[in-house]
Design an enzyme around this catalytic site. Structure first.
Site, PDB file in Angstrom:
ATOM      1  N   GLY A 194       0.871  -1.072  -0.053  1.00 14.44           N
ATOM      2  CA  GLY A 194       0.100  -0.036   0.218  1.00 14.44           C
ATOM      3  C   GLY A 194       0.868   1.236  -0.061  1.00 14.44           C
ATOM      4  N   PRO A 215       4.487  -5.579  -2.317  1.00 15.05           N
ATOM      5  CA  PRO A 215       4.250  -4.240  -3.193  1.00 15.05           C
ATOM      6  C   PRO A 215       3.880  -4.554  -4.500  1.00 15.05           C
ATOM      7  CG  PRO A 215       6.691  -4.635  -2.662  1.00 15.05           C
ATOM      8  CD  PRO A 215       6.040  -5.762  -1.858  1.00 15.05           C
ATOM      9  N   ARG A 241      -7.814   4.319 -15.072  1.00 14.05           N
ATOM     10  CA  ARG A 241      -7.391   4.644 -13.526  1.00 14.05           C
ATOM     11  C   ARG A 241      -7.964   6.041 -13.352  1.00 14.05           C
ATOM     12  NH1 ARG A 241      -3.191   5.590 -11.342  1.00 14.05           N
ATOM     13  NH2 ARG A 241      -3.945   4.658  -9.215  1.00 14.05           N
ATOM     14  N   TYR A 266     -10.633   5.535 -10.597  1.00 13.64           N
ATOM     15  CA  TYR A 266     -10.338   5.885  -9.231  1.00 13.64           C
ATOM     16  C   TYR A 266     -10.045   7.406  -9.062  1.00 13.64           C
ATOM     17  CZ  TYR A 266      -8.581   1.190  -8.696  1.00 13.64           C
ATOM     18  OH  TYR A 266      -8.816  -0.274  -8.919  1.00 13.64           O
ATOM     19  N   CYS A 271     -16.492   6.419 -26.765  1.00 12.76           N
ATOM     20  CA  CYS A 271     -18.175   7.040 -27.018  1.00 12.76           C
ATOM     21  C   CYS A 271     -18.682   7.483 -26.026  1.00 12.76           C
ATOM     22  CB  CYS A 271     -18.968   6.048 -27.887  1.00 12.76           C
ATOM     23  SG  CYS A 271     -19.370   4.624 -26.785  1.00 12.76           S
ATOM     24  N   GLU A 272     -18.009   7.689 -24.820  1.00 11.18           N
ATOM     25  CA  GLU A 272     -18.696   8.019 -23.464  1.00 11.18           C
ATOM     26  C   GLU A 272     -17.418   8.938 -23.006  1.00 11.18           C
ATOM     27  OE1 GLU A 272     -19.521   4.849 -20.543  1.00 11.18           O
ATOM     28  OE2 GLU A 272     -19.731   4.129 -22.532  1.00 11.18           O
ATOM     29  N   TYR A 306      -1.395  -1.059 -12.787  1.00 13.04           N
ATOM     30  CA  TYR A 306      -2.649  -0.843 -12.994  1.00 13.04           C
ATOM     31  C   TYR A 306      -3.430  -0.267 -14.246  1.00 13.04           C
ATOM     32  CZ  TYR A 306      -2.259  -2.904  -8.464  1.00 13.04           C
ATOM     33  OH  TYR A 306      -1.710  -3.818  -7.314  1.00 13.04           O
TER      34      TYR A 306
END
Length: 418
Positions: A229, A271, A309, A313, A339-340, A367
């Site tokens: 983390g 990690p 991301r 997030y 398309c959005e 990620y």
């Protein structure tokens, strides 16, 4: 793979990134092996006073086998969350005992497959623990504890709070002990992970104290696992986990625990982002510059199908114009071609962007590709690894053949005639 050389770490220059963009095309992910090596050594050195330290890479961050090979050469183990990640790790050359499998909400059948592969296993569910104990009494396992700590950059990446689906509440330790008595199951480790992007050291310290307090009641442990983390900086002024201060706190507490426990056991960290995030660059080309009443958009040849991301997030990724780095600074909202709404950055001050320019999105090693998709039937991009100063293509750009590979066409004439 070539042997890794220890070199002075410098970010890849804008000129070299432009050369790679021209050589391989965009969009493209680029990874710097030197940065990965630097991050591993930084962590290894920080916790050097722990005699039995083990670092397991959380490979969900980036599962490209070539990335895994680099970390294996440096002595890293592997943290996996699916049977497929286990299989990739074994194929790369990790030994089963070097792989820890910590699944969540998977069936007992997937866990049975992991047992068959011989890897270490952490369980985080009382029901599965009981089923496992009936099936595999002689297979030692770890237990993932939920410490009821809200930690992490946002709620989506906080996994140790009281309402999290992860881990067994540490208040349910009596239930765990009952299952152990009833099944004869042996516990070899206690695991804990509270979230990602944690800059507040107190969250780690509180979690470690709960972990040590829990572990003291289990006499046959081989390891304690603190997950990870650690926060990495996304800008020069951004916060990051103070690794040295954290290591001093954790090392002293862990060594005190071992003295009370009566013997030395291993301490494991897992990690993912810390090891690979800063190694990655995502290069995209500008398709259009579009002016509205209040906004100037830079529309690029990518979207959240490649890097989700920022949208998922609300993550910040620094964006720079590497084809016009000395241009006049102006404000742009960088968006994609999906398309959005797919926005990489809102109202960012960037060197003047022209159609055809190449933008670099930083901190793209973790990620990013691993969460990519074929949404809008777009192809996933290619990946390149910089190893000892040379560039290697480590994943080809997809084609329509990849999109259609697993499609099974039915005979529509038969349906119409029926």
């Amino acid at each position: 793979m070539n042997e890794l050389k220890h070199t002075t770490i410098k970010p890849i220059s804008k000129d070299n990134l432009m050369k790679l963009a021209k050589k391989y095309g965009t969009p493209i992910y680029i990874y710097d092996s030197c940065k990965i090596q630097e991050q591993y050594e930084k962590m290894n050195n920080a916790f050097s006073r722990i005699k039995k330290l083990r670092i397991n890479y959380a490979c969900k961050a980036n599962t490209n086998p070539n990335i895994l090979k680099i970390l294996k050469k440096m002595g890293c183990g592997l943290d996996t969350v699916s049977i497929q990640e286990i299989e990739i790790g074994l194929k790369v050359g990790f030994l089963p005992k070097e792989i820890i499998f910590t699944p969540n909400c998977v069936s007992i059948k997937e866990i049975e497959k992991a047992v068959g592969l011989g890897v270490r296993i952490n369980l985080d569910n009382l029901s599965i623990l009981e089923q496992f104990g009936e099936l595999f009494k002689n297979y030692s396992i770890g237990i993932r504890i939920n410490p009821h700590i809200m930690a992490g950059g946002n709620k989506k990446i906080s996994v140790g709070h009281i309402d999290s689906k992860f881990g067994i509440s540490y208040y349910q330790i009596p239930h765990i002990k009952r299952i152990l008595r009833n099944t004869g199951l042996k516990i070899e480790g206690i695991h804990m992970h509270t979230g990602s992007d944690i800059s507040d050291i107190n969250h780690f310290i509180t979690a470690s104290e709960i972990l040590f307090k829990t572990a003291i009641d289990f006499p046959d442990l081989d390891y304690l696992n603190l997950g990870s983390g650690f926060k990495v900086p996304y800008t020069q002024k951004d916060l990051k986990t103070d690794l040295i201060y954290l290591s001093n706190c954790i090392t002293n507490k862990f060594n005190d625990f071992c003295n009370v426990y009566g013997r030395k056991i291993s301490l494991i960290f897992e990690p993912g982002k810390f090891l690979v995030s800063e190694s990655g660059y995502f290069l995209v080309s500008v398709n259009v510059i579009k002016h509205t009443i209040s906004t100037v958009f830079a529309g690029v040849n990518s979207g959240f199908n490649h890097l989700i991301r920022p949208m998922f997030y609300n993550a910040f990724h620094y964006i720079e114009n590497i084809s016009n780095p000395k241009g006049r600074l102006r404000f742009y909202t960088v968006v994609g071609y999906i398309c959005e709404s797919d926005t990489f950055g809102i109202n960012r001050k960037i060197s003047e962007i022209r159609e055809g320019d190449v933008l670099c999105i930083n901190n793209a090693g973790a990620y990013c590709f691993s969460m990519s998709s074929n949404y809008n039937s777009r192809y996933r991009p290619s990946e390149v690894l910089i190893l000892n100063g040379e560039d290697f293509l480590i994943r080809k750009r997809e084609t329509m053949q990849d999109i259609l590979r697993n499609i099974v066409e039915i005979n529509m004439e038969r349906w119409q005639s029926g």
